[in-house]
Design a protein around this motif. Structure first.
Motif, short mmCIF file in Angstrom:
data_model
loop_
_atom_site.label_atom_id
_atom_site.label_comp_id
_atom_site.label_asym_id
_atom_site.label_seq_id
_atom_site.Cartn_x
_atom_site.Cartn_y
_atom_site.Cartn_z
N GLN A 225 0.57 -1.29 0.26
CA GLN A 225 0.00 -0.04 0.06
C GLN A 225 0.89 1.25 0.01
OE1 GLN A 225 -3.59 0.43 0.05
NE2 GLN A 225 -3.26 -1.73 -0.61
N ALA A 226 1.88 1.37 1.05
CA ALA A 226 2.49 2.60 1.00
C ALA A 226 3.78 2.59 0.11
CB ALA A 226 2.92 2.73 2.51
N GLY A 227 4.17 1.51 -0.61
CA GLY A 227 5.29 1.52 -1.48
C GLY A 227 6.72 1.55 -0.91
N PHE A 228 6.77 1.09 0.21
CA PHE A 228 8.23 0.98 0.95
C PHE A 228 8.89 -0.23 0.43
CE2 PHE A 228 6.13 4.16 3.45
CZ PHE A 228 7.01 5.20 3.29
N SER A 229 10.11 0.07 0.41
CA SER A 229 10.60 -1.32 -0.33
C SER A 229 11.02 -2.56 0.87
CB SER A 229 12.23 -1.20 -0.62
OG SER A 229 13.13 -0.68 0.33
N ARG A 230 11.30 -3.88 0.62
CA ARG A 230 11.56 -4.69 1.55
C ARG A 230 12.43 -4.25 2.64
NH1 ARG A 230 14.82 -8.25 2.25
NH2 ARG A 230 15.87 -7.89 0.44
N ILE A 231 13.68 -3.77 1.95
CA ILE A 231 14.74 -3.29 2.93
C ILE A 231 14.45 -2.22 3.94
CG2 ILE A 231 16.19 -1.74 1.71
CD1 ILE A 231 17.33 -5.08 2.41
N GLN A 232 13.72 -1.30 3.32
CA GLN A 232 13.18 -0.11 4.14
C GLN A 232 12.53 -0.61 5.46
OE1 GLN A 232 11.65 2.43 1.24
NE2 GLN A 232 12.65 3.91 1.86
N VAL A 233 11.82 -1.71 5.14
CA VAL A 233 10.67 -2.29 6.19
C VAL A 233 11.48 -3.17 7.03
CG1 VAL A 233 8.84 -3.87 6.24
CG2 VAL A 233 8.52 -1.97 4.71
N TYR A 240 14.29 -2.91 16.51
CA TYR A 240 13.95 -3.54 17.89
C TYR A 240 13.54 -4.84 17.97
CZ TYR A 240 14.82 1.18 20.00
OH TYR A 240 15.23 2.02 20.40
N LEU A 241 12.89 -5.40 16.74
CA LEU A 241 11.99 -6.67 17.03
C LEU A 241 12.88 -7.73 16.74
CD1 LEU A 241 8.93 -5.06 15.14
CD2 LEU A 241 9.25 -5.12 17.89
N GLY A 242 14.34 -7.88 16.72
CA GLY A 242 14.88 -8.63 16.18
C GLY A 242 14.87 -9.90 16.81
N TYR A 243 14.44 -10.10 17.96
CA TYR A 243 14.59 -11.27 18.90
C TYR A 243 13.10 -11.92 18.68
CZ TYR A 243 15.60 -15.28 21.84
OH TYR A 243 15.98 -16.49 22.23
N THR A 244 12.55 -12.62 17.63
CA THR A 244 11.22 -13.30 17.52
C THR A 244 11.75 -14.41 16.45
OG1 THR A 244 9.55 -12.71 16.55
CG2 THR A 244 11.13 -11.30 15.67
N ASN A 245 10.78 -15.36 16.27
CA ASN A 245 10.87 -16.29 15.27
C ASN A 245 10.02 -15.75 14.12
OD1 ASN A 245 12.01 -18.14 16.85
ND2 ASN A 245 10.02 -18.88 18.07
N ALA A 246 9.33 -14.74 14.25
CA ALA A 246 8.73 -14.14 13.00
C ALA A 246 9.75 -13.73 12.02
CB ALA A 246 7.90 -12.97 13.26
N PRO A 247 9.34 -14.07 10.74
CA PRO A 247 10.45 -13.84 9.57
C PRO A 247 10.38 -12.04 9.44
CG PRO A 247 8.52 -14.77 8.72
CD PRO A 247 8.20 -14.67 10.11
N LEU A 248 11.34 -11.54 9.82
CA LEU A 248 11.25 -10.01 9.73
C LEU A 248 11.97 -9.64 8.51
CD1 LEU A 248 12.34 -8.69 13.37
CD2 LEU A 248 10.09 -9.20 12.45
#
Ligand code: SF4
Ligand code: SF4
Ligand code: SF4
Lengths: 248, 465
Positions: A225-233, A240-248
């Motif tokens: 929707q907002a058009g940001f690149s994968r790397i920006q996101v 901050y959210l680096g410790y997670t099992n979710a694929p960031l």
């Protein structure tokens, strides 16, 4: 009168900004000291004792020796409370978890890199049982007082379960997405009053994921929707959210 | 345990007639400093100093590696987390380096607001240090807490000053710790005229408190050990002002040079017996921080600050490192008065609302140099054409002071050989504390066992979108 509960502060890899927020409570800290006995707070006092009821732990765990120390703290304390993003969710230290460990050490320590035992940064709860968390980078002094009060009253402290956007709307901010900017408020746990957005910045995600945050939907909003690149996101999510099992 | 009690106990345990034993003082994780540091002093039975060391076992945090590949929009927020106490200084230094690399010019209003932000941080940090961390030593107690009973009025004055400093920083930068308004190119939000007037009032109202605090310190100044060791003092200098936000890198032993030569001035190097990288320029070690700035720039202090220096008996050149605490108090007065001046200038020229500046990133290298509470701080970055970091180097004040702390130890400990352990512990701890070291800041401390170490910049390869 029952003896005052003894409280202690300990720090691991972090910037001590959360302990600073506690010191910054000024007179309110003196009020709190009417109800508790401060037995360990290296940043402000020389006396130290191993006899404490509540241990506030700041910073993330990045070395084997930190684990030993944290387990020892756990064995002595009745309650262990994670203070700040580093202790609660791993925080900024987890950024290095996405890099090659040896490379990270070499960049900073060159030929001596091998002398540095470091491993992926992790929050306190990845090592020991944690009774409550006070998230934020840095923590909010008022939330610290509220949680401490609840602990002293024997109530399990709770944190807001809605995202930052709720408070951001209440604060009357124009949404960053309306201005073509990126913001993590959509998946971040509220409780800070969206203070960063109100100051003209955006949410960096320091309070961790809100319960049930939908990362797929968030990515849809940010990328499609907002058009940001994968790397920006990714850069923002990995701050901050680096410790997670979710694929960031 | 208070120093007095400790002394009494040691005396009882070792009556005069007892055979003289060696002394060993080991302070594991010295308190009332930011981060983890240890002191080791060994004196043998013949009163010979066997060892005196300042060690640092802090967990390394790898910021210079973590920011590689990251965008210029995020860097100042990441590096802010190097230190909770100097978060404003790290942001400003980082922003300067980014602006230097990308050739970004900022408005006069931005410069004034940034100077205000820096004064706010200087006040916060110095007051925290002199009041909460250093004062207990001078009062013979282990922390500020017992002073609530014995010196309530004085303590409330100091707390009031510290709260004012926090409030002032918040009004300028949006938060007291890890601020949100500072960005490359300017500010995302600026204070209104009414807010500036409030800030001015707040600063003016703090002056009697500052006078009272300096009276209190003047009354205990003789508790600071009388120890001097001449060294090289390094800090920003400017012909225009008491340099904090910008200037050239000056030295009491060397010519002033622009910040891009920071490596030639700091010369980080390794020695086998030290935990940390050491720095030296012309002298055998160098000192940065409030005392260094005072020695270099005292002529440009504000009138109030000069008055407080006189009251405290602080005269340049001063070679007593313990007096760094006094220089901090003098700088507090300067920060208050200079902030009032800056606010007046802004009120005169009218405050313009600012929105986040638009920046087109470009490749380049840049260096930032800012005086933070503990001394001169350098950030140096190289950006690629998308505004992502290729190389980064941060030289933190506490690192620069390490060799100086060690050299002071080497000069101080021989004068203490006849003292009991408690006194040695107190005087060496006070020495370290006087420097107000900020150990968690030091992103690249090195292990005790490392014999040699070389910095190598690794080219970061990033698979980009
Ligand atoms: S959570 Fe933030 S403020 Fe707290 S220690 Fe970590 S970096 Fe510092
Ligand atoms: S600015 Fe951020 S926090 Fe506020 S409503 Fe928009 S997405 Fe949510
Ligand atoms: S707005 Fe976001 S980054 Fe800022 S304090 Fe709240 S959760 Fe943290």
């Amino acid at each position: 009168m029952a003896p005052k509960p003894k409280i202690a502060f300990f720090d691991f890899a972090g910037c001590e900004g959360d302990q600073l927020q506690v010191a910054n409570l000024e007179e309110k800290l003196l009020d709190l000291l009417e109800h508790v006995e401060l037995v360990n707070f290296r940043e402000v006092m020389t006396e130290a004792s191993d006899d404490y009821d509540i241990a506030f732990v700041e910073g993330s765990i990045t070395r084997p020796e930190d684990e030993v120390r944290l387990k020892e703290i756990r064995s002595k304390a009745k309650l262990v409370i994670a203070l700040g993003a580093c202790a609660a969710i791993g925080g900024v230290n987890c950024m290095k978890n996405f890099m090659d460990d040896m490379e990270v050490r070499e960049i900073v320590y060159g030929d001596m890199a091998r002398a540095y035992p470091t491993y992926a940064a992790r929050p306190a709860k990845a090592v020991v049982h944690v009774d409550a968390e006070i998230p934020g980078c840095p923590i909010d002094g008022k939330e610290f007082l509220r949680v401490t009060k609840e602990l002293l009253l024997g109530k399990p402290p709770t944190l807001p379960d809605y995202p930052v956007c709720v408070e951001c709307k209440a604060a009357g901010n124009i949404c960053r997405y309306e201005q073509g900017k990126l913001c993590l408020g959509i998946i971040t746990r509220g409780g800070c009053g969206a203070c960063c957005v109100s100051e003209g910045s955006h949410c960096w995600g320091c309070r961790g994921l809100a319960p049930d945050a939908n990362l797929d939907a968030a990515r849809y909003v940010m990328e499609d929707q907002a058009g940001f690149s994968r790397i920006q996101v990714q850069d923002l999510m990995r701050m901050y959210l680096g410790y997670t099992n979710a694929p960031l | 345990m208070s120093a007095k009690k400790a002394t009494a106990k040691t005396k009882k345990a070792a009556p005069k007639a007892a055979p003289v034993m060696g002394k060993r003082v080991e302070v594991k994780h010295i308190s009332r400093v930011e981060g983890h540091g240890n002191i080791v002093v060994e004196i043998d039975a013949k009163n010979k100093v066997k060892a005196c060391r300042w060690e640092v076992p802090e967990a390394p945090r790898f910021f210079e590696a973590m920011i590689l590949g990251k965008s210029y929009t995020q860097i100042h927020q990441i590096v802010s987390r190097i230190c909770g106490i100097c978060s404003i200084g790290h942001q400003l230094c980082s922003i300067q380096a980014t602006e230097d690399a990308m050739g970004i010019m900022v408005s006069d209003q931005t410069v004034r607001l940034r100077k205000l932000a820096l004064h706010g941080e200087n006040l916060q940090s110095h007051l925290l240090h002199v009041a909460y961390l250093a004062l207990p030593d001078l009062m013979g107690v282990g922390s500020v807490i017992p002073l609530a009973q014995t010196h309530k009025k004085e303590l409330l004055t100091l707390i009031g000053l510290h709260r004012m400093a926090n409030e002032f920083s918040r009004a300028t930068t949006g938060r007291t710790t890890h601020p949100q308004r500072l960005v490359p190119g300017g500010f995302t939000k600026v204070p209104t005229e009414a807010e500036l007037r409030d800030m001015k009032k707040m600063l003016e109202d703090s002056i009697p408190g500052l006078e009272a605090a300096s009276d209190l310190f003047a009354s205990v100044v003789d508790k600071l050990p009388n120890f001097t060791r001449e060294t090289e003092y390094v800090g920003l200098v400017s012909p225009a002002e008491y340099a904090m936000y910008w200037g050239e890198v000056g030295s009491t032993m060397d010519q002033a040079r622009p910040a891009i030569y920071y490596k030639d001035i700091t010369n980080e190097y390794m020695v086998p017996q030290s935990t940390a990288k050491w720095t030296k320029n012309k002298g055998e070690s160098l000192m940065v921080g409030a005392l260094a700035r005072f020695n270099l720039n005292h002529k440009r202090l504000s009138p109030l600050a000069k008055g407080i220096a006189r009251k405290l008996g602080l005269k340049a050149p001063c070679h007593n490192p313990y007096y760094n605490n006094l220089a901090q108090l003098v700088e507090c007065a300067h920060s208050v008065e200079d902030s009032i001046r800056l606010i007046d200038e802004m009120l005169n020229s009218g405050i313009k609302s600012e929105t986040e500046p638009k920046i087109t990133p470009r490749a380049g290298k840049g260096v930032g140099a800012v005086e933070v509470p503990r001394g001169i701080l350098f950030h140096a970055y190289e950006y690629d054409d998308r505004g992502r970091i290729l190389n980064a180097d941060c030289v933190i004040p506490t690192n620069q002071n390490h060799a100086n702390i060690q050299k002071d130890f080497e000069a101080l400990v021989p004068t203490l050989v006849d003292e009991d352990e408690a006194t040695i512990e107190l005087k060496t701890s006070m020495l370290v504390r006087a420097y107000d070291p900020c150990i968690s800041c030091s992103t690249h401390f090195v292990d005790m066992t490392s014999a040699r170490e070389e910095r190598r910049l690794v080219k970061f390869v990033r698979v980009d979108d």
